[in-house]
Design an enzyme around this catalytic site. Structure first.
Site, PDB file in Angstrom:
ATOM      1  N   LEU A 160     -10.410 -43.488  15.856  1.00  0.00           N
ATOM      2  CA  LEU A 160     -11.585 -42.309  17.382  1.00  0.00           C
ATOM      3  C   LEU A 160     -11.904 -41.707  16.034  1.00  0.00           C
ATOM      4  O   LEU A 160     -13.043 -40.767  16.495  1.00  0.00           O
ATOM      5  CB  LEU A 160     -10.354 -41.651  18.232  1.00  0.00           C
ATOM      6  N   GLY A 161     -11.260 -40.870  15.256  1.00  0.00           N
ATOM      7  CA  GLY A 161     -11.927 -40.212  14.574  1.00  0.00           C
ATOM      8  C   GLY A 161     -10.428 -39.636  12.956  1.00  0.00           C
ATOM      9  O   GLY A 161      -9.587 -40.274  13.600  1.00  0.00           O
ATOM     10  N   GLY A 195      -9.097 -36.108  11.139  1.00  0.00           N
ATOM     11  CA  GLY A 195      -9.250 -34.304  10.722  1.00  0.00           C
ATOM     12  C   GLY A 195      -7.990 -34.201   9.371  1.00  0.00           C
ATOM     13  O   GLY A 195      -7.885 -34.923   8.428  1.00  0.00           O
ATOM     14  N   GLY A 235      -4.448 -36.015   9.913  1.00  0.00           N
ATOM     15  CA  GLY A 235      -4.801 -37.188  10.233  1.00  0.00           C
ATOM     16  C   GLY A 235      -5.508 -37.909  10.747  1.00  0.00           C
ATOM     17  O   GLY A 235      -6.971 -37.274  11.027  1.00  0.00           O
ATOM     18  N   VAL A 241      -6.659 -40.499  14.421  1.00  0.00           N
ATOM     19  CA  VAL A 241      -6.447 -40.713  15.590  1.00  0.00           C
ATOM     20  C   VAL A 241      -6.543 -41.546  16.089  1.00  0.00           C
ATOM     21  O   VAL A 241      -7.985 -41.988  15.784  1.00  0.00           O
ATOM     22  CB  VAL A 241      -6.771 -39.018  16.540  1.00  0.00           C
ATOM     23  N   ASP A 290      -3.619 -23.736  11.215  1.00  0.00           N
ATOM     24  CA  ASP A 290      -5.026 -24.014  10.536  1.00  0.00           C
ATOM     25  C   ASP A 290      -6.142 -22.605  12.003  1.00  0.00           C
ATOM     26  O   ASP A 290      -7.174 -22.474  10.704  1.00  0.00           O
ATOM     27  CB  ASP A 290      -5.627 -24.687  10.661  1.00  0.00           C
TER      28      ASP A 290
END
Length: 135
Positions: free
Chosen positions: A14-15, A17, A20, A22, A134
């Site tokens: 899905l994407g 970051g 990691g 996802v 973060d």
């Protein structure tokens, strides 16, 4: 060590970051739809990192809030460290912004409510004395 693919039917990424990648997944035994976050770029043999991962995973499993995704479990799999969590429904932030721009509207019109929700989630997490690394 167990394999994620034995327990879950894992879909296309899905994407990604900073922490990691996802993936959507369906648990084979129950049919439950989840998201799997595979932690990347870590030294799985570093006892400090693994301990922090376990500690943070335990904290996240205990969090409940309207604006916080539920973490079901976390652990080490043959494929690496992973977090199994609730799958959020809806478009990605970038596709929502692109859709607003295509309509001739300013992205802020759609971003403000999303940022308001994100800040509510951060407040829910801070309320139990957790600070995101973060932020």
């Amino acid at each position: 060590m167990a394999r994620l693919s034995e327990r879950f039917h894992v879909g296309k990424k899905l994407g990604s970051g900073g922490a990691g990648h996802v993936y959507p997944a369906r648990e084979r035994s129950t049919g439950r739809i989840v998201a799997i976050k595979m932690i990347r770029n870590v030294d799985h043999d570093d006892p400090n990192f693994v301990e922090r991962f376990k500690r943070e995973g335990s904290i996240h499993k205990a969090l409940r809030g309207r604006h916080v995704l539920q973490v079901f479990e976390h652990g080490a799999w043959e494929e690496g460290l992973a977090i199994i969590m609730e799958l959020a429904d809806g478009p990605s932030l970038s596709s929502a912004i692109d859709a607003v721009k295509a309509q001739g509207r300013r992205p802020f019109e759609v971003l403000y409510p999303l940022l308001d929700q994100a800040m509510s989630g951060i407040a829910e997490v801070h309320a139990v004395d957790v600070i995101h690394r973060d932020l």
